[in-house]
Enzyme design. Structure first.
Site, PDB file in Angstrom:
ATOM      1  N   LYS A 109       2.985 117.477   8.571  1.00 31.78           N
ATOM      2  CA  LYS A 109       4.134 117.040   9.376  1.00 31.78           C
ATOM      3  C   LYS A 109       5.411 117.385   8.626  1.00 31.78           C
ATOM      4  O   LYS A 109       5.493 117.162   7.408  1.00 31.78           O
ATOM      5  CB  LYS A 109       4.031 115.533   9.621  1.00 31.78           C
ATOM      6  CG  LYS A 109       5.103 114.974  10.562  1.00 31.78           C
ATOM      7  CD  LYS A 109       4.925 113.474  10.823  1.00 31.78           C
ATOM      8  CE  LYS A 109       5.932 112.932  11.829  1.00 31.78           C
ATOM      9  NZ  LYS A 109       5.755 111.498  12.093  1.00 31.78           N
TER      10      LYS A 109
ATOM     11  N   SER B  23       5.916 110.083  17.022  1.00 33.86           N
ATOM     12  CA  SER B  23       6.659 111.251  16.593  1.00 33.86           C
ATOM     13  C   SER B  23       5.791 112.381  16.035  1.00 33.86           C
ATOM     14  O   SER B  23       6.258 113.513  15.969  1.00 33.86           O
ATOM     15  CB  SER B  23       7.659 110.844  15.506  1.00 33.86           C
ATOM     16  OG  SER B  23       6.995 110.427  14.330  1.00 33.86           O
TER      17      SER B  23
ATOM     18  N   SER C  21       3.659 106.182  15.470  1.00 29.38           N
ATOM     19  CA  SER C  21       3.828 107.639  15.474  1.00 29.38           C
ATOM     20  C   SER C  21       2.596 108.444  15.092  1.00 29.38           C
ATOM     21  O   SER C  21       2.582 109.661  15.257  1.00 29.38           O
ATOM     22  CB  SER C  21       4.978 108.034  14.545  1.00 29.38           C
ATOM     23  OG  SER C  21       6.212 107.839  15.190  1.00 29.38           O
TER      24      SER C  21
END
Lengths: 483, 494
Positions: free
Chosen positions: B79, B160, B184
């Protein structure tokens, strides 16, 4: 009580101080970066200090110890639970966009400092709190016409903010309080107290009131970096406030800056422009929890503090309060004194240290640690006086030479043949010669002009090049002249 | 061969590497191709194929030398919230333009130390703020899944960690790191039919991960099986003296904890999670999960988490408050974007106006507001009180149960552009994930079934602090029973 005289009568000046003292530690408060002063710009900056993304603070245990030690030295309450909080504001020398400080729960609570004033009065100044916080970096505006540069070497350095109660009533009291605080910090080694390098700076809250009235509106004077400027700033500010009020105006609560060049304070920002710092507990740090054992260990390891030492000097050495106060202001001076006084007459030693050594050091711009005369050497000189090897007046000359050359007293005395003459025969010989050279004076003296005795002492001493033992000269002269 | 390789799990790929069925370079080459093939989904911000192949070659040497780590030779996506040394790190934001960290985050350093191979940096909501991966400066990420009767509408992967979820679901990485602040990891895992584990707060170091809300942020694995989550968590986790909130606890062998089942385990069903207006299919799935665990020998216990209804409100005060402060460092002075101005103030304003997107600005403003003088007590302090009540609810519940079962999200993936005009509707996506975040508890989302539209839905297991082992064991049981094997519409290279 010191009062400020205005047109409408006397005014009381009320002062509270916030002292920022840089903690002595090898590393910064939350990063491993070095804290040494004077390094190349931005050479002592870790990625934590530069607030790179994802960086986290880890508290430096040494700084906690220093804060606790300082709290104990101020007789203050140590809070076993305290919290680091973020103080949010934007400025280029504050890379995180917030300063990690302590707000509602500081590490040290209330304490007090005893301050000796010149008139012999001892004043108690209350301590409100002591907390730890990060220093900011430095903006350099003079490197380019169009740009400002940032030096982050100081960014993240650990400071103790020591907040007093509004207990001071004159510029002198404020200055004496800072001196005393500085002395305590230096004793325990938690701050070097160097105001020139910025290791110790203060903000002064000043207000004025008619005696007996409520506290007046205060103005805060920021970042004063010498005791002289502190006194000047407070005096200027108090006078400014009195003038405004006496002219029918009111004081606006504001932050002011002292301009040492112009000798005046000027407005930085008003209360309305004051930042809303949006303090909240720093979620990157856990609350600090101290154990009572930790605090006791720190307490037990504290050195003798200035007040304790002063009392001991008075009790054990029979020194006057004033002399004791002067000698204990700096730990190194007190140690020097004690080292010389060991086995000697302490009052004589105190006199030599204060009047002779300090005088010469001040003139030469040196401090006790670079004194050309060591404690051992000064002791040697005093011993020569005590055993009548030299007279007191010769000793001062010898001391001048010692200060100049760093030589031992005994060597100087020997090299220059300054030993006191204590041989009765030799002194009698000189006296006989003086009497023979001044028959008329002898006649006058014997005719009742007693005052001339001093003349004969002077002549005899001069003839001996100052080396004759003054006591023996007195005795023998009396015998010869009177007898 | 190549789609066989990208279809493996961490565990099967690990075993294949160990047996010499293929090399890490071969495995990585297949994935590098998959990363290229998945570009239409916009899952990756930065592809690092050369780095990946170099790392793979090193892994092959270590495997040959018998020195394989737990993640040796396994290609994964990172990420883009984790700082990676020398590799562009964006946090999905314009304001970090050109930022190449000089340091490696602890979590990625741990993974690479265990032999993992980095394929690239994957997309996310800007600064991890979002539940649909619609707020990234680098564009929205598309979910590889489509509705069964509507193959035209592009769906969101959740957020997210939307890039992580899409990449793993579309077989463009064996696994990915995620971060979870209010859901997330779990919500995008649910939206894309994969496993997402948010560990206990303090289990993984936050050092070197771009901060959103410090007291909530926690890194975790996003994988295609519960076993993989266990393997990867073991490699990510561990005490880090550089993070004061990381816990000095030993990292158990999570994979070993998978076996044993849920027989005798007490599973709590929180009454308060039955919300008004919750879709029937979510309720049905939940009941299904209860049935599965019961069938596997667990005891089902109804529990009360009375402060649940305040969780979302408290979260949307605490998280923005911390974010408003954490994001103050992006000021144009030292790194990233700088938009000049006539004065310092102007430079700040120009830089932050241009550098931050709408959602980030909204949260910075909310956060600034709730911390302001006069509002602090009413908002921030109150929210913190709610937070401790919620943690207390869970503590009480765990006196009676070993783990809690709940839906992961109140709905399946929705279309790109939906919910965009109403932030509150978007925030409601986090309603089931936020309570565990506020309490710092470990929680996992496991794919458990399909919605009426044919989209994946996850179930969530929440556990006691630092009891990821029980969470994983219960999740494994759900995974077994659900036997979820539906594939997304888009699979890289197919």
């Amino acid at each position: 009580m010191t009062m400020l005289e205005g047109r409408t009568g006397s005014w009381e000046v009320v002062i509270g101080l916030e002292v920022h003292a840089q903690v002595i530690s090898n590393a910064k408060l939350f990063s491993g970066a070095s804290t040494a002063f004077g390094a190349e710009p931005n050479s002592q900056v870790s990625i934590v200090d530069a607030a790179m993304p994802g960086m986290l603070p880890v508290v430096n245990e040494r700084c906690l110890e220093q804060a606790v030690r300082t709290g104990l030295a101020l007789g203050a309450k140590i809070n076993l639970h305290s919290v680091f909080a973020r103080k949010n504001y934007f400025y280029p020398d504050l890379p995180q966009g917030y300063q990690i400080s302590q707000f509602e729960e500081p590490i040290v609570g209330e304490g007090e400092v005893l301050v000796d004033m010149e008139d012999g009065v001892t004043k108690t100044v209350g301590i409100e709190r002591l907390h730890l916080e990060q220093d900011a970096g430095k903006s350099l505006h003079d490197q380019s016409p169009a740009k400002s540069f940032i030096d982050l070497n100081r960014s993240g350095v650990s400071l103790m903010e020591i907040v007093s109660k509004p207990d001071m009533r004159s510029a002198e009291e404020a200055s004496a309080y800072v001196s005393k605080l500085r002395s305590i910090l230096r004793y325990i080694g938690s701050c070097d107290g160097n105001m020139q390098e910025g290791s110790l700076r203060c903000d002064a809250n000043v207000s004025v009131r008619k005696p007996g009235d409520e506290l007046g509106t205060r103005c805060e004077i920021k970042n004063v970096n010498s005791l002289r400027f502190l006194r000047q700033a407070i005096e200027y500010e108090a006078a400014r406030q009195v003038e405004i009020i006496e002219d029918g105006g009111t004081i606006n609560q504001e932050t002011r800056l002292y301009d040492s060049g112009k000798g005046e304070t000027r407005s930085m920002r008003s209360k309305e422009e004051a930042h809303d710092y949006r303090y909240f507990p720093d979620p990157d740090l856990l609350p600090i929890t101290l154990t009572p054992e930790f605090v006791e260990t720190q307490r037990a390891a504290l050195p003798e503090l200035p007040d304790e030492k002063k009392n001991r000097f008075i009790a054990d050495y029979g020194l006057s309060i004033y002399d004791a106060g002067v000698l204990v202001a700096e730990r190194d001076t007190a140690d020097f004194f004690e080292s010389v006084a060991n086995g000697r007459d302490a009052k004589i030693v105190a006199n030599w240290v204060i009047s002779e050594l300090f005088g010469r050091l001040n003139k030469a711009g040196k401090d006790i640690n670079d004194s050309p005369v060591s404690a051992h050497s000064l002791g040697g000189l005093i011993d020569l006086i005590a055993d009548d090897t030299i007279s007191g007046s010769i000793a001062k000359k010898v001391f001048d030479d010692m200060f100049e050359t760093g030589k031992e007293a005994a060597i100087i005395v020997k090299e220059q043949g300054l030993e006191q003459v204590t041989d009765t025969g030799a002194i009698e010989g000189i006296i006989d010669q003086v009497i023979a050279d001044n028959p008329d004076k002898v006649a006058e003296y014997r005719g009742g002009k007693d005052k001339l005795f001093g003349f004969f002492v002077g002549q005899t001493m001069r003839a001996s090049q100052g080396k004759a033992n003054p006591g023996m000269v007195n005795d023998l002269l009396r015998k010869k002249l009177d007898g | 061969m190549s789609s066989e390789l990208t279809g493996l799990t961490l565990a099967t790929a690990r075993d294949g590497l160990a047996k010499g069925d293929f090399t890490s370079v071969e495995l990585t080459q297949a994935h590098v191709a998959a990363v290229e093939a998945v570009r239409p989904l916009n899952a990756y911000i930065t592809e690092t194929p050369e780095k990946a192949l170099e790392m793979a070659a090193e892994s092959d040497k270590r495997i040959a030398a018998g020195k394989a780590g737990a993640m040796e030779g396994l290609p994964i996506a990172i990420k883009d919230l984790f700082c990676t040394k020398g590799v562009l790190t964006t946090a999905g934001s314009h304001i970090l333009d050109g930022f190449h960290p000089t340091y490696e985050s602890t979590v990625t350093a741990n993974l690479f130390g265990a032999g993992a191979v980095m394929l690239g940096k994957v997309n996310l909501d800007e600064f991890a703020m979002g539940s649909a991966n619609m707020t990234s400066y680098y564009g929205a990420v598309e979910n590889p899944w489509k509705r069964k009767d509507d193959k035209k509408t592009k769906l969101v992967p959740g957020g997210s960690s939307g890039g992580s979820a899409a990449a793993v679901a579309a077989r463009a990485a064996l696994a990915a790191t995620g971060t979870d602040t209010g859901g997330s990891i779990r919500q995008p895992a649910s939206f894309t039919g994969i496993v997402g584990l948010k560990p206990t707060y303090g289990r993984c170091s936050r050092w070197g991960t771009v901060a959103f809300a410090s007291s909530l942020d926690q890194a975790g694995p996003m994988t295609r099986s519960v076993r993989d989550a266990a393997i990867m968590l073991g490699a990510m986790a561990g005490f880090d003296p550089k993070d004061s909130t990381s816990m000095d606890k030993p990292v158990p062998n999570f994979e070993a904890a998978l076996d044993g089942g849920v027989k005798g385990m007490r599973i709590g069903i929180p009454r308060e999670y039955r919300m008004d207006g919750m879709p029937a299919e979510i309720e049905k799935l939940w009941q299904q999960g209860i049935g599965w665990l019961k069938g596997a020998g667990a005891t089902i216990v109804d529990i009360d988490l009375p402060h649940t209804k305040y969780a979302l409100a408290a979260y949307y005060i605490v998280a923005p408050a911390e974010a408003s402060s954490n994001l103050a460092r992006y000021d144009g002075v030292r790194y990233g974007l700088r938009v000049p101005g006539q004065t310092l103030q102007e430079m700040y304003e120009n830089t932050r106006a241009e550098g931050f997107g709408r959602e980030v600005k909204r949260r910075v403003l909310i956060g600034t507001y709730v911390l302001s003088a006069g509002y602090y007590d009413a908002y921030y302090l109150k929210a913190q009180k709610v937070r401790s009540r919620i943690a207390g609810d869970f503590r009480d519940a765990f006196d009676h149960v070993d783990a809690i079962l709940a839906p992961t999200a109140p709905n399946a993936a929705f279309g790109q552009g939906e919910n965009m005009d109403d932030p509150i509707a978007m925030y409601l996506n986090d309603v089931f994930t936020v309570p565990a975040s506020l309490a710092g508890l470990p929680a996992i989302s496991v794919p458990a079934g399909l919605s009426a539209e044919g989209l994946p839905l996850g179930l969530q297991i929440i556990g006691r602090p630092f009891d990821e082992e029980t969470v994983l064991r219960a999740a494994r049981s759900l995974e077994d029973a659900a036997d979820f094997d539906t594939k997304p519409d888009f699979i890289a290279g197919r």
